[in-house]
Design an enzyme around this catalytic site. Structure first.
Site, PDB file in Angstrom:
ATOM      1  N   SER A  79      10.662  45.595-106.360  1.00  0.00           N
ATOM      2  CA  SER A  79      11.781  46.502-106.061  1.00  0.00           C
ATOM      3  C   SER A  79      13.109  45.816-105.782  1.00  0.00           C
ATOM      4  CB  SER A  79      11.437  47.372-104.851  1.00  0.00           C
ATOM      5  OG  SER A  79      10.701  48.478-105.272  1.00  0.00           O
ATOM      6  N   LYS A  82      15.935  46.385-108.074  1.00  0.00           N
ATOM      7  CA  LYS A  82      16.781  47.590-107.972  1.00  0.00           C
ATOM      8  C   LYS A  82      18.208  47.221-107.554  1.00  0.00           C
ATOM      9  CE  LYS A  82      12.808  50.539-107.045  1.00  0.00           C
ATOM     10  NZ  LYS A  82      11.714  50.819-106.127  1.00  0.00           N
ATOM     11  N   TYR A 203      12.450  49.331-116.733  1.00  0.00           N
ATOM     12  CA  TYR A 203      12.262  49.284-115.270  1.00  0.00           C
ATOM     13  C   TYR A 203      11.071  48.362-114.926  1.00  0.00           C
ATOM     14  CZ  TYR A 203      10.593  50.921-110.703  1.00  0.00           C
ATOM     15  OH  TYR A 203      10.130  50.974-109.414  1.00  0.00           O
ATOM     16  N   TYR A 255      12.626  50.910 -97.737  1.00  0.00           N
ATOM     17  CA  TYR A 255      11.889  52.170 -97.916  1.00  0.00           C
ATOM     18  C   TYR A 255      11.939  53.023 -96.653  1.00  0.00           C
ATOM     19  CZ  TYR A 255       9.828  48.764-101.140  1.00  0.00           C
ATOM     20  OH  TYR A 255       9.649  47.764-102.012  1.00  0.00           O
ATOM     21  N   VAL A 273       7.242  44.937-103.333  1.00  0.00           N
ATOM     22  CA  VAL A 273       5.807  44.872-103.011  1.00  0.00           C
ATOM     23  C   VAL A 273       5.145  43.574-103.475  1.00  0.00           C
ATOM     24  CG1 VAL A 273       5.343  47.349-102.794  1.00  0.00           C
ATOM     25  CG2 VAL A 273       5.207  46.270-105.042  1.00  0.00           C
TER      26      VAL A 273
HETATM   27  N1  GLN Z   1       7.052  48.049-109.566  1.00  0.00           N
HETATM   28  C1  GLN Z   1       6.834  48.713-108.316  1.00  0.00           C
HETATM   29  C2  GLN Z   1       6.687  50.198-108.542  1.00  0.00           C
HETATM   30  O1  GLN Z   1       7.458  50.713-109.309  1.00  0.00           O
HETATM   31  C3  GLN Z   1       7.985  48.438-107.411  1.00  0.00           C
HETATM   32  C4  GLN Z   1       7.819  49.084-106.096  1.00  0.00           C
HETATM   33  C5  GLN Z   1       8.165  48.220-104.922  1.00  0.00           C
HETATM   34  O2  GLN Z   1       8.361  47.011-104.963  1.00  0.00           O
HETATM   35  N2  GLN Z   1       8.197  48.884-103.810  1.00  0.00           N
HETATM   36  O3  GLN Z   1       5.833  50.839-108.036  1.00  0.00           O
END
Ligand code: GLN
Length: 322
Positions: A79, A82, A203, A255, A273
């Site tokens: 993530s 992003k 993505y 988050y 994650v």
């Molecule tokens: N690739 C992961 C997802 O889309 C990214 C989520 C994350 O790092 N929280 O679920």
């Protein structure tokens, strides 16, 4: 969540030995917290990570570095990409256009939640949750190839070695039904244009970039320097956009733990994650952390623990006046 208890904050940033000691303590606290976390398993390839691994890299504008533990292992950015996607979108589409497609409100929901999207407001709440990041990606996909975005990621992370982790990408693509569902829902509501499969594919690829704690420190440093690469003098993003990006990171970067992180650490940061956290701090300084043992919200437990200690002891919290 395991956080150290508060102690008196009395260390000056001007005292390198004392600063180093604080980072060492933060690193050690973080390392011992890793045992209480668990590696992500919903993307099968991520389950292979070593939950006891932990690294911390701090990088200052004057070139000073602190390199502790596991800072050379490559892991997927997840993530944290992003932030990079948002930077490219702001740079090429502008503030108004981007924020007419996605809001700037924290959700208090899990990163991959679909709840508010269907019940409260059709536009995603912010660019740091999956729905918002997929929406941002829909603005980029017609114009930018993966190679374009990879080139920008290398520049902004001060790391020319960043590459696609093919295994993680395949694993994500095979198991990413929820993200595809989000994209198709956005399309069905006509808030997203374009081809949902191509958009989610890009993505997934951006989530699968292989970085190190050092690359994340590089990203944090560029953000801390207002979008400037301090070593070449090149402007990578305009300072006004960096302010926007850091504000969104502050309010939404961890988050549904963003509020608590704001209180306890008080710095703009973004987690993934894969176990990474990027943090932009005064100094100017970038801090990159790697600890794949996560807490239940999906944030690196070692990373959170280390950052709280460091921020508190060095008075880095944005609301520490002095
Ligand atoms: N690739 C992961 C997802 O889309 C990214 C989520 C994350 O790092 N929280 O679920």
């Amino acid at each position: 969540m395991i956080y150290p208890t508060y102690e008196q904050a009395d260390i000056s940033l001007q005292d390198p030995a004392a600063v180093r000691q604080v980072f060492l303590e933060g690193y050690e606290n973080g390392l011992s917290a890793c045992q209480y976390g668990a590696v992500a398993s919903y993307i099968p390839e991520l389950a292979k990570a070593d939950g006891s691994a932990f690294g911390l890299y701090a990088w200052k504008k004057d070139g000073t570095i602190l390199d502790l533990g596991d800072t050379t292992t490559r892991f997927s950015i997840q993530s944290i990409s992003k932030v990079i996607n948002l930077a490219v979108a702001l740079k090429y589409r502008g503030f108004r256009d981007v924020f007419s497609h996605v809001l700037m409100e924290p959700t208090g929901d899990a990163f991959n939640s679909i709840l508010k999207l269907d019940m409260v407001e059709s536009r995603p709440f912010n660019p740091m949750i999956n729905a918002g990041a997929i929406q941002v990606m829909s603005l980029l996909e017609p114009e930018f190839s993966f190679e374009d975005l990879l080139a920008f990621a290398r520049e902004i992370c001060l790391d020319e070695e960043i590459r696609l982790n093919e295994e993680v990408y395949r694993s994500e693509a095979e198991t990413g039904d929820r993200n595809r569902a989000i994209a198709w829902l956005l399309k069905s509501k006509e808030v997203m244009q374009g081809n949902p499969d191509r958009i989610t594919d890009l993505y997934f690829k951006m989530c699968s970039l292989n970085v190190t704690a050092k690359s994340l420190a590089g990203l944090g440093l560029v953000l801390a320097c207002g979008g400037l690469n301090p070593f070449t003098g090149k402007h990578l993003i305009a300072p006004g956009y960096v302010r926007t990006i850091k504000s969104v990171m502050f309010t939404c970067g961890l988050y549904d733990e963003s509020g608590e992180f704001g209180v306890r650490v008080g710095l703009p940061a973004k987690s993934g994650v894969g176990g990474g956290i990027v943090c932009s701090a005064p100094g100017p300084m970038g801090i990159g952390l790697y600890g794949p043992a996560l807490d239940p919200k999906g944030n690196s437990l070692g990373g959170l623990t280390a950052l709280e200690h460091i921020s508190h002891r060095l008075k880095l919290h944005v609301f520490d006046y002095e």
